[in-house]
Design a protein around this motif. Structure first.
Motif, PDB file in Angstrom:
ATOM      1  N   GLY A   1       0.815  -1.210   0.000  1.00 28.70           N
ATOM      2  CA  GLY A   1       0.000   0.000   0.000  1.00 28.70           C
ATOM      3  C   GLY A   1       0.849   1.260   0.000  1.00 28.70           C
ATOM      4  O   GLY A   1       0.559   2.233  -0.707  1.00 28.70           O
TER       5      GLY A   1
ATOM      6  N   SER B   1       2.567   1.624  -3.442  1.00 32.86           N
ATOM      7  CA  SER B   1       1.657   2.008  -4.520  1.00 32.86           C
ATOM      8  C   SER B   1       1.310   3.484  -4.442  1.00 32.86           C
ATOM      9  O   SER B   1       1.170   4.165  -5.460  1.00 32.86           O
ATOM     10  N   GLU B   2       1.176   3.994  -3.212  1.00 34.82           N
ATOM     11  CA  GLU B   2       0.879   5.422  -3.053  1.00 34.82           C
ATOM     12  C   GLU B   2       2.068   6.279  -3.471  1.00 34.82           C
ATOM     13  O   GLU B   2       1.902   7.347  -4.059  1.00 34.82           O
TER      14      GLU B   2
ATOM     15  N   ALA C   1      -3.067  -2.852  -4.296  1.00 36.42           N
ATOM     16  CA  ALA C   1      -1.873  -2.001  -4.339  1.00 36.42           C
ATOM     17  C   ALA C   1      -1.036  -2.300  -5.579  1.00 36.42           C
ATOM     18  O   ALA C   1      -0.482  -1.385  -6.213  1.00 36.42           O
TER      19      ALA C   1
ATOM     20  N   THR D   1      -2.593  -0.691  -8.592  1.00 40.06           N
ATOM     21  CA  THR D   1      -2.444   0.763  -8.488  1.00 40.06           C
ATOM     22  C   THR D   1      -1.054   1.198  -8.931  1.00 40.06           C
ATOM     23  O   THR D   1      -0.886   2.201  -9.639  1.00 40.06           O
TER      24      THR D   1
END
Length: 891
Positions: A768, A771-772, A800, A803
């Motif tokens: 996560g 991916s951000e 994730a 993404t």
């Protein structure tokens, strides 16, 4: 058997895949209220059959119309009925001698079967033998026998050397080769019917261990040896298995000897002197370390472990010896088999299987002590498979229509164990989850009877009826007759029918013989009819009496009773004290008058929460607050908190109850209170911080950390940093996610140090974060975790991954989609991974499509989008899991 499903909680899954936020707690929502009902009017209209008129003849029905109506309404054939297998021969003993060709994935076998006719003389024997190649079939003395195979190569019919009469034993010997993978197919709750599986047989799958294991249920052991592959057959067993010296073997019964066989091979001899059904035969071959536990009442207890998990055996298979004692004492029948072994294998096609004395589990059970903190699924599954050794192995359902006589009891053992080990709140919370699984299942497909004679395929029996509803019905029966009578009836049932096959009437008669009461109404209603009550309840108070109206609103299609007979208690609380009333609901619409000197604070229907029903009983904020304060049951407190949280009126009362719920003794109540807080008061905030630091349940700590992150609490950074030192990985993962918001630089440094930890919570959290950040250099890290992530963590990790892929280049996206497609199409993968991979492809396609619309790109990107659409259609066509098929409709 523990099903390899999505736990039956389809509604929860649909919610999970439609949300982009990480699931924060194990707390679940209470069962939904029933829909508005028209069945009362419809039932009344059906009862007016003598008033039927014909508009074409002004009320007079002609003979022609009557004949036409009869032709439409009266069937010409009997309904289908899946009856028990008709036994002609009794299989007394099975001796197997097997070795393996790993390269060709073949079993080289010799089977020696001893049988006798059941009643009538017979010179012909028909056996289940799926795609076996016979070199010879002979009598014991070598006399060759003629035989024929049916067109589908499912059964072999042998002409014996003479007609044998009742009581005359004879022995037939089979020299054969089996290639289970040639004709085995995917399907059902048990995701493949090959019967015997070679894992990484040619060593082509990297570090994956080479293994052989079997999965006999339902009728798939006949893919690797000839037998009468039916649940109402029973035989003793010998197995000689020749393997390379490096491998350990596991089978039913006891290991009698282990002898050199030349060329670096060894022959192990396993013997089971007690008769059991052929589908319970098991064989496991692999590189395992055998961990010996202390014997239980002279019975060996051991665990076959992959070497890296050997030190964690008693955490992976917890409380084994304690459960053997508990279930022996509870049933009044001591564990009847000669040993108890457990093993987790790779790529297993179900959750777990109760093979007699040799239980096989999927690899999801594996983990370290830190992985398994607060994880109670392992002990539930251990309990489930162990209880089968009484209900399923010792006493076996005679037909798959009666499967709940195996699985309903195994399901209920989970409640019994949780109640004994962790208390009534824990057991009731488990029961609530089981109810939700059943209620969710009937929202997506029609209900059917527990004893289901008209199924289309026996694999359909492995559903939330046989399991969830079956366990819930036993709980109701226990409550109705009382604990003493319930367990005395079970002891009588087990003793009377040990080593035999049974149908539901024999369970009913065991209870009737024990209690002296005619229980046909209960069994007809709950076992032989479909559905469950849907109740609308209203109450009023006047003149010293509570008026309680109960309406049964269930639809009456699919053999659902219009009226259920429901003996149930009602608690009326005044001054914080309950007065209990027993009522009998036996009408579609019924009103009860209950005396009460004062207007009650709250009325609680079914305070023991033993009734399997969907109940709509609307209450005011004041009543819900009283329910939380006074009613002791977990479900009453849980519902009160959840419903109060959704109300806008009485904010002070709401805050009071939420504050109390944050300090509740049971973790799920604390969890739902945390989820319900939007703007915590200072007093509540102090409690939340304390929970985040010190709660004894890791999921609750993680939820509190999530809440503090959401409200951007000023003390988040030190609390998150403390969480990184927690023992439970779920808390470490939540702490890392919190640190991203509070101290991004510190989070980045911590993330790098955590990459070496092979844990699903950690992997999902790191994925996560990456991916951000859009750090494409982390794609290989996430890809390395794709095939080990499972359950909800797989949804998070795969989300994730897609993404991050969306931020990459076409080559990376194409390769990533290929990986996801391979996982989604592979029916041996966990259904969670297949779901996560399919959702990731769908989400990536949607994201890239938006990019095409904005950029007007019709080149390689548009081609990839079209390929993803084609891939999704291929995945839908290949999928065998009914729950997944339903979910895939939205992709």
């Amino acid at each position: 058997m523990q099903r390899l499903t999505l736990t039956g909680l389809l509604a929860t899954l649909l919610l999970a895949i439609s949300c982009n936020t990480t699931r924060q707690t194990a707390a679940t929502t209470p069962p939904p209220p029933p829909a508005e009902d028209t069945a009362i009017v419809e039932t009344e209209m059906r009862n007016l059959d003598t008033m039927t008129v014909s508009p074409a003849t002004n009320g007079v029905i002609t003979e022609e119309e009557m004949a036409g109506t009869a032709a439409e309404e009266i069937p010409n054939t009997l309904p289908p009925r899946a009856i028990a297998f008709e036994r002609v021969h009794d299989l007394l003993h099975t001796k197997l001698e097997v070795s393996f060709d790993w390269e060709e994935e073949q079993v080289i076998g010799k089977a020696t079967l001893r049988l006798k006719p059941i009643f009538r003389p017979s010179n012909e024997l028909t056996l289940d033998a799926k795609n076996l190649n016979f070199n010879a079939i002979t009598m014991e003395d070598g006399t060759e026998l003629e035989y024929t195979y049916d067109d589908a190569r499912e059964h072999v019919t042998i002409t014996l050397d003479k007609a044998y009469t009742r009581g005359q034993e004879y022995t037939v010997v089979f020299d054969y080769t089996a290639t289970p993978a040639e004709t085995g197919t995917a399907g059902g709750a048990i995701t493949s019917d090959k019967g015997l599986f070679f894992i990484n047989p040619r060593g082509e799958e990297g570090d994956k261990p080479r293994q052989i294991w079997t999965q006999g249920e339902t009728e798939n052991n006949s893919r690797w040896f000839p037998t009468i592959d039916k649940p109402n057959e029973r035989t003793t067993q010998e197995l000689y298995v020749t393997v390379d010296d490096q491998y350990e073997t596991l089978s039913n019964g006891t290991l009698v000897s282990s002898e050199p066989a030349g060329d670096g091979k060894r022959t192990d001899y396993w013997k089971m002197d007690l008769p059991h059904a052929p589908y319970l035969f098991a064989l496991v071959v692999g590189d395992f370390e055998i961990v010996e536990d202390e014997e239980w009442n002279g019975i060996p207890i051991n665990y076959y472990m992959e070497p890296e998990f050997a030190d964690h055996a008693t955490s992976i298979f917890p409380y084994t010896r304690e459960m053997l004692t508990f279930f022996s004492e509870l049933t009044g029948v001591e564990y009847p088999w000669p040993k108890y072994s457990q093993v987790a294998v790779r790529d297993y096609v179900s959750g777990a299987m109760e093979n007699t004395t040799a239980v096989i589990f999927g690899e999801f059970m594996n983990g370290t002590d830190r992985d398994l903190i607060d994880v109670d699924v392992n002990e539930k599954i251990v309990a489930h498979e162990m209880f089968h050794h009484w209900f399923g192995d010792l006493v076996t359902c005679e037909s798959w229509s009666n499967l709940t006589l195996n699985e309903g009891f195994a399901n209920y053992s989970e409640y019994l164990w949780m109640e004994k080990k962790h208390g009534k709140d824990a057991a009731d919370y488990h029961q609530m989850e089981e109810w939700q699984g059943y209620f969710g299942s009937v929202q997506n497909s029609p209900p059917h009877e527990l004893i289901w004679y008209d199924y289309d395929d026996k694999e359909q029996m492995f559903d939330a009826h046989s399991y969830n509803k079956g366990g819930a019905v036993l709980h109701m029966l226990r409550h109705y007759v009382g604990d003493e009578a319930f367990f005395a009836s079970l002891q009588y049932y087990l003793n009377r029918h040990e080593y035999s096959a049974v149908e539901v009437d024999e369970l009913r008669m065991a209870f009737e013989d024990t209690t002296g009461e005619d229980l046909s109404w209960f069994f007809d209603q709950w076992y032989l009819s479909a559905g469950h009550p849907q109740l609308r309840i209203t109450s009023d108070y006047a003149d010293g009496n509570v008026s309680l109206r109960v309406e049964q609103l269930q639809d009456t299609d699919n053999n659902v009773p219009a009226v259920f007979r429901i003996p149930v208690d009602v608690d009326v609380y005044t001054n914080g004290t309950a007065e209990r009333h027993r009522i009998l609901i036996d009408m579609r619409d019924q009103t009860f008058t209950l005396p009460a000197g004062l207007e009650p604070e709250v009325v609680v229907f079914d305070p023991q929460h033993q009734l399997l029903a969907e109940t709509d009983f609307q209450k005011t904020p004041e009543e819900l607050a009283a329910q939380y304060r006074y009613a002791p049951a977990l479900l009453d407190r849980y519902v009160a908190v959840g419903q109060l949280a959704g109300m806008s009126s009485e904010p002070e009362l709401k805050d009071e109850i939420l504050t109390a719920a944050l300090q509740d003794s049971f973790y799920a109540i604390r969890g739902v209170a945390l989820q319900s807080l939007e703007e915590p008061s200072e007093a509540q905030l102090a409690i939340v911080r304390e929970i985040a630091r010190n709660d004894d349940r890791s999921q609750v700590r993680a939820t509190a950390l999530g809440l503090l992150t959401q409200i951007e609490d000023g003390e988040l950074a030190p609390i998150a940093t403390e969480a990184l030192e927690a023992e439970a990985y779920s808390v470490v993962a939540a702490g890392l996610q919190a640190l991203v918001a509070a101290d991004p630089e510190g989070a980045s440094e911590a993330a790098g140090a955590l990459e070496e930890i092979d844990n699903q919570d950690i992997s999902a959290a790191l994925a996560g974060i990456y991916s951000e950040s859009g750090d494409l250099s982390k794609l290989p890290y996430i890809e390395s975790r794709l095939e080990t992530s499972d359950n909800y963590q797989a949804i998070d990790l795969y989300t994730a991954y897609q993404t991050l892929l969306a931020k990459g280049q076409a080559a990376e996206q194409t390769a990533g989609v290929a990986r996801l497609k391979e996982i989604a199409l592979n029916q041996s993968q966990s259904p969670w991974r297949r779901l996560a991979a399919t959702k990731a492809i769908s989400d990536l396609r949607n994201t890239l499509s938006e990019g095409v619309e904005e950029l007007g790109d019709t080149g390689d990107l548009n081609k990839l989008i079209m390929e993803m659409g084609t891939s999704l259609e291929a995945i839908k066509a290949a999928e065998t899991n009914a729950d997944l098929k339903n979910i895939y409709q939205q992709f």
